[in-house]
Design a protein around this motif. Structure first.
Motif, PDB file in Angstrom:
ATOM      1  N   GLU A 155       0.844  -1.182   0.000  1.00 43.45           N
ATOM      2  CA  GLU A 155       0.000   0.000   0.000  1.00 43.45           C
ATOM      3  C   GLU A 155       0.882   1.235   0.000  1.00 43.45           C
ATOM      4  O   GLU A 155       1.958   1.241   0.616  1.00 43.45           O
ATOM      5  CB  GLU A 155      -0.864  -0.003   1.265  1.00 43.45           C
ATOM      6  CG  GLU A 155      -1.938   1.045   1.288  1.00 43.45           C
ATOM      7  CD  GLU A 155      -3.215   0.559   0.647  1.00 43.45           C
ATOM      8  OE1 GLU A 155      -4.092   1.385   0.373  1.00 43.45           O
ATOM      9  OE2 GLU A 155      -3.333  -0.666   0.430  1.00 43.45           O
ATOM     10  N   GLY A 156       0.444   2.297  -0.652  1.00 39.54           N
ATOM     11  CA  GLY A 156       1.196   3.535  -0.633  1.00 39.54           C
ATOM     12  C   GLY A 156       0.279   4.739  -0.618  1.00 39.54           C
ATOM     13  O   GLY A 156      -0.815   4.706  -1.198  1.00 39.54           O
ATOM     14  N   ILE A 157       0.692   5.819   0.078  1.00 46.20           N
ATOM     15  CA  ILE A 157      -0.077   7.077   0.064  1.00 46.20           C
ATOM     16  C   ILE A 157       0.891   8.247  -0.090  1.00 46.20           C
ATOM     17  O   ILE A 157       2.048   8.175   0.324  1.00 46.20           O
ATOM     18  CB  ILE A 157      -0.922   7.274   1.345  1.00 46.20           C
ATOM     19  CG1 ILE A 157      -0.043   7.206   2.600  1.00 46.20           C
ATOM     20  CG2 ILE A 157      -2.054   6.274   1.408  1.00 46.20           C
ATOM     21  CD1 ILE A 157      -0.784   7.606   3.877  1.00 46.20           C
ATOM     22  N   VAL A 158       0.400   9.297  -0.695  1.00 43.32           N
ATOM     23  CA  VAL A 158       1.129  10.565  -0.788  1.00 43.32           C
ATOM     24  C   VAL A 158       0.148  11.663  -0.406  1.00 43.32           C
ATOM     25  O   VAL A 158      -0.960  11.735  -0.945  1.00 43.32           O
ATOM     26  CB  VAL A 158       1.664  10.811  -2.219  1.00 43.32           C
ATOM     27  CG1 VAL A 158       2.373  12.158  -2.287  1.00 43.32           C
ATOM     28  CG2 VAL A 158       2.594   9.686  -2.650  1.00 43.32           C
ATOM     29  N   ALA A 159       0.532  12.518   0.539  1.00 43.63           N
ATOM     30  CA  ALA A 159      -0.332  13.610   0.989  1.00 43.63           C
ATOM     31  C   ALA A 159       0.447  14.917   0.933  1.00 43.63           C
ATOM     32  O   ALA A 159       1.524  15.030   1.528  1.00 43.63           O
ATOM     33  CB  ALA A 159      -0.828  13.346   2.413  1.00 43.63           C
ATOM     34  N   ALA A 160      -0.103  15.902   0.227  1.00 39.18           N
ATOM     35  CA  ALA A 160       0.560  17.212   0.119  1.00 39.18           C
ATOM     36  C   ALA A 160      -0.382  18.184  -0.561  1.00 39.18           C
ATOM     37  O   ALA A 160      -1.359  17.797  -1.216  1.00 39.18           O
ATOM     38  CB  ALA A 160       1.865  17.091  -0.674  1.00 39.18           C
ATOM     39  N   GLU A 161      -0.106  19.469  -0.400  1.00 41.79           N
ATOM     40  CA  GLU A 161      -0.888  20.470  -1.105  1.00 41.79           C
ATOM     41  C   GLU A 161      -0.556  20.441  -2.593  1.00 41.79           C
ATOM     42  O   GLU A 161       0.531  20.040  -2.992  1.00 41.79           O
ATOM     43  CB  GLU A 161      -0.599  21.864  -0.533  1.00 41.79           C
ATOM     44  CG  GLU A 161      -1.077  22.046   0.897  1.00 41.79           C
ATOM     45  CD  GLU A 161      -0.840  23.469   1.387  1.00 41.79           C
ATOM     46  OE1 GLU A 161      -0.466  24.328   0.558  1.00 41.79           O
ATOM     47  OE2 GLU A 161      -1.022  23.701   2.589  1.00 41.79           O
ATOM     48  N   ASP A 162      -1.483  20.876  -3.371  1.00 44.94           N
ATOM     49  CA  ASP A 162      -1.275  21.050  -4.820  1.00 44.94           C
ATOM     50  C   ASP A 162      -0.920  19.761  -5.553  1.00 44.94           C
ATOM     51  O   ASP A 162      -0.248  19.801  -6.589  1.00 44.94           O
ATOM     52  CB  ASP A 162      -0.183  22.106  -5.098  1.00 44.94           C
ATOM     53  CG  ASP A 162      -0.534  23.448  -4.488  1.00 44.94           C
ATOM     54  OD1 ASP A 162      -1.739  23.782  -4.473  1.00 44.94           O
ATOM     55  OD2 ASP A 162       0.382  24.135  -4.008  1.00 44.94           O
ATOM     56  N   ILE A 163      -1.292  18.588  -5.027  1.00 50.05           N
ATOM     57  CA  ILE A 163      -1.149  17.358  -5.808  1.00 50.05           C
ATOM     58  C   ILE A 163      -2.531  16.952  -6.305  1.00 50.05           C
ATOM     59  O   ILE A 163      -3.551  17.317  -5.704  1.00 50.05           O
ATOM     60  CB  ILE A 163      -0.507  16.203  -4.994  1.00 50.05           C
ATOM     61  CG1 ILE A 163      -1.362  15.846  -3.780  1.00 50.05           C
ATOM     62  CG2 ILE A 163       0.903  16.535  -4.588  1.00 50.05           C
ATOM     63  CD1 ILE A 163      -0.888  14.604  -3.061  1.00 50.05           C
TER      64      ILE A 163
END
Length: 521
Positions: A401-409
């Motif tokens: 499993e993978g997640i990416v969290a950030a503004e402007d994505i």
């Protein structure tokens, strides 16, 4: 042919030459005699014999002789009689004996009772009915007649007395004694069977030509020491030539299990992409496994036939009240997400249930609650579902499993990350719309298999829904993706049955190359 023989002679080991010379003197020499005459150990002789036989210089014949003798327990029974014989002797007069009186009347030990009953019935000397042992007509016939096992015991006892424990050769037995041996072999600790292997040698045509050509037995150097090089002694040494075309033994080096190697490959890809790794318990609460992902409590995936529920502990502790209340509100009304929710009364008791995690996505929501964006996280672990075991389904398997969290994505960033990930795995990837309960937009990833000229689905992905993020106080977009590792392994190793990955088939494991798959960039 003369040159070929000379080449063969030059490549012979000194032990091979010594063995061949000994056989020239007397072809009837045993390995032990040859070893003694040449001050060698028997292991070296047999190694040299095997090497000469592989070159068709000699032939090695092997004969195995089995012999038998009595143990101390066997001598005792040979002298006083087998326990069933002693009981039969009593039955000849008594005709029947109550089971409870068997040890006392027949004067046998308590531990012998089960043995006696089994062999009396097996030999048809008696029958047991309602707690009574009764002699049969067939048993009466054996009043003065020995069974085959008793005949063999007598022969072995006579041999012991006359030949000081000399063993008897089994191959010399007649049919009666062979039958007796089979019976005695089924009993514990009465006889001992010893095997003696005898090797004999015969010089073949090539060996005769080598002996006719002649050779000198001389110590040969197989490796140089630093002293020999410094002193110049190496110039006076005789070196043994090597046949670089000779067969070599097949070696099976230690290596990682193919499934473990794929897991490590995936881990390396994510770590190189700047992700951090997260792990968690396989025992999870329904709250984190289902509720935190906005999965309704009446969803089909929560049924007993789809999920493993745990009896001990039957419940898990819920997280802090703020989070629980926020998840409950989101389920019931949608909370502050502009969603209508599921319009039902959310239950704490259902959320407390203990389950074996059905996916690793529960680790993602936990991680989001405990860490603030921006972040990139992946996890690899076992998950459990109540699947019937077939060629393509297992109740226990691995998921990444993978997640990416950030503004402007956004969704385009998700596709770019997936494209790079699958490229590093060695696949061309394409995307198509899909539905998953806790992501929107959602997509399935398909990879192209050239050998099959087809596309195959290998993973799912999407943007976490607001209903998932709002209770976690996450105010930025979150990309999520994952795939089943066993399915990837089936493609990588070209297998059609997923069970092969867990069968420990030693032949298959040995044949898989150490270096397999696409080299990481």
């Amino acid at each position: 042919m003369s040159e070929d023989i000379s080449k063969i002679i030059n490549e012979l080991h000194i032990y091979e030459k010594k063995l061949l010379k000994s056989l020239e003197e007397n072809e009837n020499y045993t390995p032990e005699e040859i070893a003694k005459n040449n001050s060698m150990d028997i292991k070296s002789i047999m190694s040299a014999a095997g090497s000469l036989a592989s070159k068709d210089i000699i032939e090695v014949a092997k004969s195995v002789t089995e012999s038998i003798k009595l143990t101390d327990e066997g001598k005792k029974y040979a002298e006083i009689g087998l326990p069933e014989r002693r009981v039969l002797n009593v039955l000849i007069n008594e005709k029947e004996i109550a089971m409870k009186d068997l040890a006392r009347v027949a004067k046998i030990e308590n531990y012998e009772i089960k043995i006696v009953i089994g062999w009396l019935v097996r030999k048809k000397w008696a029958k047991i009915d309602k707690g009574t042992i009764t002699i049969t007509d067939f048993g009466v016939e054996f009043k003065d007649k020995l069974g085959n096992d008793e005949k063999l015991l007598k022969v072995l006892l006579d041999n012991t007395k006359g030949n000081k424990d000399a063993p008897l050769i089994i191959s010399n037995f007649d049919d009666d004694l062979a039958s007796g041996l089979k019976q005695l072999s089924e009993r514990k600790n009465l006889i001992e069977i010893e095997k003696e292997t005898i090797h004999s040698f015969e010089i073949l045509d090539k060996g005769l030509k080598i002996l006719k050509k002649g050779f000198t037995i001389q110590e040969e150097a197989t490796q140089l020491t630093s002293e020999e090089i410094k002193s110049g002694e190496w110039k006076n040494l005789k070196y043994r030539p090597y046949d670089i075309n000779a067969e070599y033994p097949e070696i099976f080096p230690g290596k990682g299990h193919p499934l473990r190697r794929i897991i490590e490959e995936i881990r390396e890809i994510f770590l190189n992409l700047g992700f951090s790794e997260n792990n968690g318990s396989i025992l999870e609460s329904a709250f984190w496994n289902f509720d935190s992902l906005f999965q309704p409590q009446d969803h089909a995936a929560r049924e007993m036939q789809d999920t493993f529920y745990v009896k001990n502990p039957s419940e898990c502790q819920l997280p802090n009240e703020d989070l629980v209340n926020s998840v409950a509100t989101t389920h019931e009304t949608g909370g502050n997400t502009n969603s209508e929710g599921w319009n039902y009364k959310w239950s704490r008791e259902i959320a407390k249930q203990s389950v074996l995690r059905t996916h690793t996505t529960c680790l993602s929501t936990r991680f989001l609650k405990e860490n603030q964006p921006p972040l990139k996280m992946f996890s690899v672990g076992r998950v459990f579902r109540r699947e019937t075991i077939t060629y393509k389904h297992l109740p226990e398997f691995h998921q990444v499993e993978g997640i990416v969290a950030a503004e402007d994505i956004n969704y385009q960033n998700l596709l770019g990350i997936l494209k790079e990930f699958y490229k590093k795995l060695g696949f061309e990837v394409r995307f198509r719309p899909a539905y998953f309960p806790y992501t929107y937009l959602s997509t399935e990833c398909e990879v192209y298999l050239e050998e099959k000229e087809s596309w195959i689905e290998l993973g799912g992905s999407g943007m976490f829904r607001p209903e998932v993020l709002e209770p976690l106080n996450i105010n930025v977009p979150v990309l999520a993706f994952g795939l089943g590792i066993e399915r990837l392994a089936m493609i990588r190793y070209d297998i059609t049955d997923i069970r092969m990955l867990y069968k420990s088939d030693i032949k298959w494991l040995r044949e898989i190359p150490i270096e397999n798959g696409i080299k990481l960039e």
